[in-house]
Design a protein around this motif. Sequence first.
Motif, PDB file in Angstrom:
ATOM      1  N   ALA A   1       6.647   0.130   7.393  1.00 18.74           N
ATOM      2  CA  ALA A   1       5.340  -0.121   6.789  1.00 18.74           C
ATOM      3  C   ALA A   1       5.372  -1.281   5.799  1.00 18.74           C
ATOM      4  O   ALA A   1       4.349  -1.939   5.568  1.00 18.74           O
ATOM      5  N   ASP A   2       6.539  -1.539   5.188  1.00 18.66           N
ATOM      6  CA  ASP A   2       6.648  -2.578   4.162  1.00 18.66           C
ATOM      7  C   ASP A   2       7.357  -3.842   4.658  1.00 18.66           C
ATOM      8  O   ASP A   2       7.352  -4.861   3.968  1.00 18.66           O
ATOM      9  N   SER A   3       7.978  -3.775   5.827  1.00 14.97           N
ATOM     10  CA  SER A   3       8.816  -4.883   6.287  1.00 14.97           C
ATOM     11  C   SER A   3       7.991  -6.077   6.755  1.00 14.97           C
ATOM     12  O   SER A   3       6.919  -5.923   7.349  1.00 14.97           O
ATOM     13  N   GLN A   4       8.520  -7.274   6.482  1.00 16.45           N
ATOM     14  CA  GLN A   4       7.933  -8.518   6.991  1.00 16.45           C
ATOM     15  C   GLN A   4       8.938  -9.234   7.899  1.00 16.45           C
ATOM     16  O   GLN A   4       8.893 -10.441   8.079  1.00 16.45           O
TER      17      GLN A   4
ATOM     18  N   ARG B   1       0.758  -0.839  14.376  1.00 17.29           N
ATOM     19  CA  ARG B   1       0.232   0.245  13.530  1.00 17.29           C
ATOM     20  C   ARG B   1       1.304   0.772  12.591  1.00 17.29           C
ATOM     21  O   ARG B   1       1.033   1.090  11.429  1.00 17.29           O
ATOM     22  N   GLU B   2       2.526   0.880  13.063  1.00 12.52           N
ATOM     23  CA  GLU B   2       3.609   1.407  12.228  1.00 12.52           C
ATOM     24  C   GLU B   2       4.167   0.348  11.291  1.00 12.52           C
ATOM     25  O   GLU B   2       4.584   0.668  10.170  1.00 12.52           O
ATOM     26  N   ALA B   3       4.192  -0.892  11.737  1.00 16.47           N
ATOM     27  CA  ALA B   3       4.772  -1.987  10.941  1.00 16.47           C
ATOM     28  C   ALA B   3       3.827  -3.178  10.997  1.00 16.47           C
ATOM     29  O   ALA B   3       4.055  -4.139  11.737  1.00 16.47           O
ATOM     30  N   PRO B   4       2.739  -3.159  10.233  1.00 17.15           N
ATOM     31  CA  PRO B   4       1.692  -4.181  10.359  1.00 17.15           C
ATOM     32  C   PRO B   4       2.128  -5.601  10.032  1.00 17.15           C
ATOM     33  O   PRO B   4       1.493  -6.550  10.478  1.00 17.15           O
ATOM     34  N   SER B   5       3.204  -5.769   9.246  1.00 14.62           N
ATOM     35  CA  SER B   5       3.628  -7.121   8.854  1.00 14.62           C
ATOM     36  C   SER B   5       4.850  -7.613   9.614  1.00 14.62           C
ATOM     37  O   SER B   5       5.324  -8.728   9.378  1.00 14.62           O
ATOM     38  N   VAL B   6       5.385  -6.783  10.501  1.00 15.99           N
ATOM     39  CA  VAL B   6       6.524  -7.203  11.323  1.00 15.99           C
ATOM     40  C   VAL B   6       6.040  -8.162  12.408  1.00 15.99           C
ATOM     41  O   VAL B   6       4.990  -7.961  13.005  1.00 15.99           O
TER      42      VAL B   6
END
Length: 318
Positions: A95-98, A123-128
């Motif tokens: 959720a926080d990963s870029q 949805r799980e990792a919006p910034s990946v």
Amino acid sequence: MHLAELARHDLNALVALHALLETRSVSRAAERLNLSQPAVSRTLGRLREAFDDPLFVRVQRGLRPTARAEALQQPLARLLQELGALLAPPEFFPADSQRRFQLATTDYGMHAFVAPQIAPLHREAPSVRLDIQAYDGNVEQQLDEGGPELAMCVPTAKVPTGVHGREIGADHFVCVMRKDHPLAIEATLSLESFLTAGHQLISMGGDERGAVDLALAEQGLARQVVLRQPHFLAAFSVTCHTDLLLCVPGCLAVSMLEQLPLTIRPLPIDINSFSYWLVWHERLHHDAGHSWLRQRLSAGIQVRHRELTQRLRHLLDT
């Protein structure tokens, strides 16, 4: 002696000192460390020698730290916390990963299998970010040279040393033609009609023959290839506008039926099935973020593969 210097020589002794400072008891420290009391007492002896200080004195209810030991307590706690963070496996929070991941696959692997996984991943990792690269057929070299971190492919040989792999599922070739093709009225595609018709060949590496041609050659037969190109999805466009037959993996054919007016027929010759794999290099095998990505992709692609396989079976049986 400085804490850092002692840490280089005897980290276990510092852990014991921390336990003694918190419990103020040799027996309770031994219980916490899962050691014997004599072992903790011997460690305390080494610590007293290293710091040139008694560190603890006995009182009625256990041990009382000396002024030197009390001064060590906070910096020791910080040091052990930092060492613990350094030695602990890194965590990954989707959720926080870029983070940016690189995946190599073909255009048909992207269309049939990977594309449906993008929304759940987002949805799980919006910034990946996910960068898709063209798969050139050389798994070991692509992964070893530090390009893609993960590849979805059909290995032509056993997954090589230094590369890990997870099988997704099996597939086999089928024949695709436009819905109003003259041969579409035939319930079964005969070998004679198959050999007489014109064909497309998808060749990413510039090969003159594909798996279908090799299987025919074993029987002393050959088909009429009138168009050769490297792109799976473009080949379907040609199929919709010509009488050329197209031999492709069944899962891809079924996925294209969702968008194009096509008909699928079983091949009139036997060709060995093959398997899809997710593969990655040893250097990323224990990476927390990479583990998350391949687990999500593997699970999602396997579900998609089962759906396409069931639909293909139903189409070929009716």
